[in-house]
Write a protein that holds these residues in place. Structure first.
Motif, PDB file in Angstrom:
ATOM      1  N   LEU A   1      -7.145  15.724 -11.288  1.00 41.98           N
ATOM      2  CA  LEU A   1      -6.730  15.782 -10.013  1.00 41.98           C
ATOM      3  C   LEU A   1      -7.859  14.731  -9.364  1.00 41.98           C
ATOM      4  O   LEU A   1      -7.434  13.937  -8.487  1.00 41.98           O
ATOM      5  N   LEU A   2      -9.141  14.849  -9.687  1.00 45.71           N
ATOM      6  CA  LEU A   2     -10.140  13.784  -9.073  1.00 45.71           C
ATOM      7  C   LEU A   2      -9.466  12.336  -9.573  1.00 45.71           C
ATOM      8  O   LEU A   2      -9.675  11.507  -8.811  1.00 45.71           O
ATOM      9  N   VAL A   3      -9.388  12.023 -10.695  1.00 45.42           N
ATOM     10  CA  VAL A   3      -8.985  10.752 -11.324  1.00 45.42           C
ATOM     11  C   VAL A   3      -7.947  10.135 -10.585  1.00 45.42           C
ATOM     12  O   VAL A   3      -7.622   8.949 -10.207  1.00 45.42           O
ATOM     13  N   GLU A   4      -6.926  11.100 -10.778  1.00 42.61           N
ATOM     14  CA  GLU A   4      -5.347  10.436 -10.179  1.00 42.61           C
ATOM     15  C   GLU A   4      -5.444  10.244  -8.511  1.00 42.61           C
ATOM     16  O   GLU A   4      -4.844   9.800  -7.970  1.00 42.61           O
ATOM     17  N   HIS A   5      -6.545  11.126  -7.921  1.00 40.00           N
ATOM     18  CA  HIS A   5      -5.967  11.275  -6.343  1.00 40.00           C
ATOM     19  C   HIS A   5      -6.276  10.002  -5.844  1.00 40.00           C
ATOM     20  O   HIS A   5      -7.339   9.094  -6.164  1.00 40.00           O
ATOM     21  N   PRO A   6      -5.800   9.489  -4.863  1.00 37.22           N
ATOM     22  CA  PRO A   6      -5.500   8.048  -4.333  1.00 37.22           C
ATOM     23  C   PRO A   6      -6.837   7.758  -3.475  1.00 37.22           C
ATOM     24  O   PRO A   6      -7.018   6.772  -3.412  1.00 37.22           O
ATOM     25  N   GLU A   7      -7.230   8.704  -2.973  1.00 45.80           N
ATOM     26  CA  GLU A   7      -8.703   8.402  -2.212  1.00 45.80           C
ATOM     27  C   GLU A   7      -9.828   8.414  -3.139  1.00 45.80           C
ATOM     28  O   GLU A   7     -10.961   7.509  -2.579  1.00 45.80           O
ATOM     29  N   ILE A   8      -9.790   8.629  -4.369  1.00 43.80           N
ATOM     30  CA  ILE A   8     -10.932   8.366  -5.268  1.00 43.80           C
ATOM     31  C   ILE A   8     -10.864   6.992  -5.569  1.00 43.80           C
ATOM     32  O   ILE A   8      -9.925   6.247  -6.136  1.00 43.80           O
ATOM     33  N   GLY A   9     -12.010   6.047  -5.273  1.00 48.22           N
ATOM     34  CA  GLY A   9     -12.146   4.824  -5.322  1.00 48.22           C
ATOM     35  C   GLY A   9     -12.767   4.220  -6.871  1.00 48.22           C
ATOM     36  O   GLY A   9     -12.739   3.107  -7.082  1.00 48.22           O
TER      37      GLY A   9
END
Length: 494
Positions: free
Chosen positions: A216-224
């Motif tokens: 979820l962390l890797v795929e989330h669009p807000e994670i740059g």
């Protein structure tokens, strides 16, 4: 002194709260006992942390801080870690079954990492570039935004600091996912960071599985950006996700590092280095020197000395000051290592020492395994090609420089290498020829936060540490400022 465990709450966007995910059980593998059980992070917890991180990172109170002002937070965190070495090292030993000596060194490393990146932040300059016209050009660096830091179980607090310190120094918010086998020390780091006064929301600790939390962390669009240390198969998956997002990613993955012993080495020095390179940390190290190449002219003599020295290593409880080889992190991991040793036997290998669980008072209940040396295998054997991540060393003979360089490089991994010789010119030639991110000459497993670290091939991509480690968590921007005052001629205006 008696220490206590954390209360099991997670640090979600600057707020302590009970997790709502699957249960995590932390075990003290050295005694086969349970440290504590608590609820890990759920999808909802991760999303809450991301929302809070986004708000905190974009707040002018953090975003507009001058570099030297951000640096003060890192200095406070460093001082707070250093002030709690005893408690933090105890928790790290309980979390991972590392010896207290090693745990203290890792805590000290974490404190030094925060201090170093505070200093880097204060002394890093943006650049006024050479102008090619009637304008001025600048190169500046901005935060990426939200950074996911995913760390392994084998040296958590040092790995946590190696990612969190430069990411915070660069002006980002950090969402840290520690390994489920060693989550306690990361929660303690959150407490220290909170007490240092870091603005709320900029740091979260989200223990949980890679499937539920990591993906979820890797795929989330807000994670740059993602910075990951762990297994190669997981790293490959994360790289695919990052490619789809066109997101920068740093991967520090596995290793099958060669150690090369030439006939002109100082044999006592080399034996001590080989032992430390493979059997310290009970072999649970990505940089472990797990393939030993010894020049054929001294092979029999050197290996016999090495076997004798290995048998003399002290296996014991991590809280015993004399212990050199402690328990493995988990009984399941010991079983995986035992499977590799059996594979070596099936491939025709010969166990020269070890290859079994030790017996004795205080050892039967823990996940202990004897330091193991295996001979008789070819460099193409599975045991010589795959990362075992345990106290298992394979020894192979070589004839000359070209022979050992070819065998060393004949592997998917490219993380580290050790060379033992009195001939400095030869060491230089071989060091340059070996495909590895780090090469040690007449030493092993020595580290400096000032020196870049990372791997090639299946060992990953990108570098951590060093002054460039700060820039890895920033975006570079070029600015052109006109000095002529004239309209651009193409427009023919006015």
């Amino acid at each position: 002194m008696t220490h206590s465990f954390p209360n099991g709450h997670l640090f979600v966007g600057g707020e302590w709260q009970a997790g709502t995910g699957a249960e995590i059980v932390s075990v003290f593998a050295a005694e086969g006992t349970e440290n504590m059980a608590f609820k890990g992070a759920s999808r909802e917890d991760v999303l809450t942390a991301i929302d809070r991180a986004k708000a905190a990172q974009s707040d002018p109170a953090w975003r507009d801080l001058k570099p030297h002002e951000r640096a003060t937070y890192l200095y406070r965190i460093s001082e707070a870690i250093a002030a709690e070495v005893d408690r933090l090292s105890w928790l790290q030993s309980r979390d991972t079954s590392k010896t207290r000596t090693e745990a203290r060194a890792l805590v000290a490393s974490a404190a030094a990492t925060f201090r170093y990146f505070g200093a880097v932040l204060e002394t890093s300059d943006d650049l006024m570039t050479a102008s090619r016209g009637d304008y001025q050009t600048y190169s500046v660096h901005d935060p990426i935004g939200l950074v996911a830091a995913i760390t392994p179980w084998n040296s958590p607090i040092a790995s946590d600091a190696q990612k969190a310190a430069p990411a915070l120094a660069a002006g980002n918010a950090v969402l840290l996912k520690p390994a489920s086998w060693s989550p306690i020390i990361s929660l303690e780091l959150a407490r220290i960071i909170e007490q240092a006064g870091l603005p709320k929301g900029l740091f979260s600790v989200l223990p949980g599985s890679g499937r539920d939390v990591g993906n979820l962390l890797v795929e989330h669009p807000e994670i740059g950006k993602v910075s990951f240390t762990g297994g190669t198969s997981t790293g490959r998956h994360l790289a695919h996700v990052a490619a789809e997002k066109l997101m920068p990613i740093s991967l520090e993955l596995g290793g099958k590092s060669p150690t090369i012993v030439f006939e002109d080495c100082d044999e006592d020095q080399a034996i001590a280095g080989v032992l430390f390179g493979i059997f310290s940390s009970t072999g649970q190290s990505c940089i472990a020197g797990s393939r030993l190449f010894v020049q054929r002219s001294i092979f029999d003599r050197f290996v016999a000395k090495l076997v004798q020295a290995t048998k003399a290593l002290k296996i014991g409880h991590p809280f015993d000051a004399d212990t050199q080889v402690s328990s493995m992190v988990h009984a399941d991991h010991r079983e995986a290592v035992e499977g590799y040793v059996q594979q070596a036997l099936d491939e025709g290998g010969e166990i020269l020492t070890g290859g079994a669980r030790p017996e004795g008072v205080g050892l039967d209940d823990g996940a202990y395994y004897r330091p193991t040396i295996i001979a008789g295998l070819d460099n193409s054997a599975r045991t010589c090609r795959e990362e075992i991540f345990g106290p298992v060393l394979v020894v192979l003979p070589f004839d000359d420089e070209d022979d050992v360089i070819a065998m060393s490089n004949d592997n998917d991994y490219g993380l580290a290498c050790g060379i033992w010789s009195r001939d400095h010119r030869k060491c230089w030639r071989v060091a340059r020829a070996i495909r590895a991110g780090t090469v040690w000459v007449n030493t092993y497993k020595q580290f400096s936060i000032t020196t870049p670290f990372g791997g090639d091939g299946a060992s990953g991509m990108g570098r951590e540490k060093g002054r460039a480690g700060l820039r890895a968590y920033q975006r570079q921007k070029s600015i052109y400022e006109d000095h002529s005052g004239a309209p651009l001629g193409w427009a023919r205006w006015p």
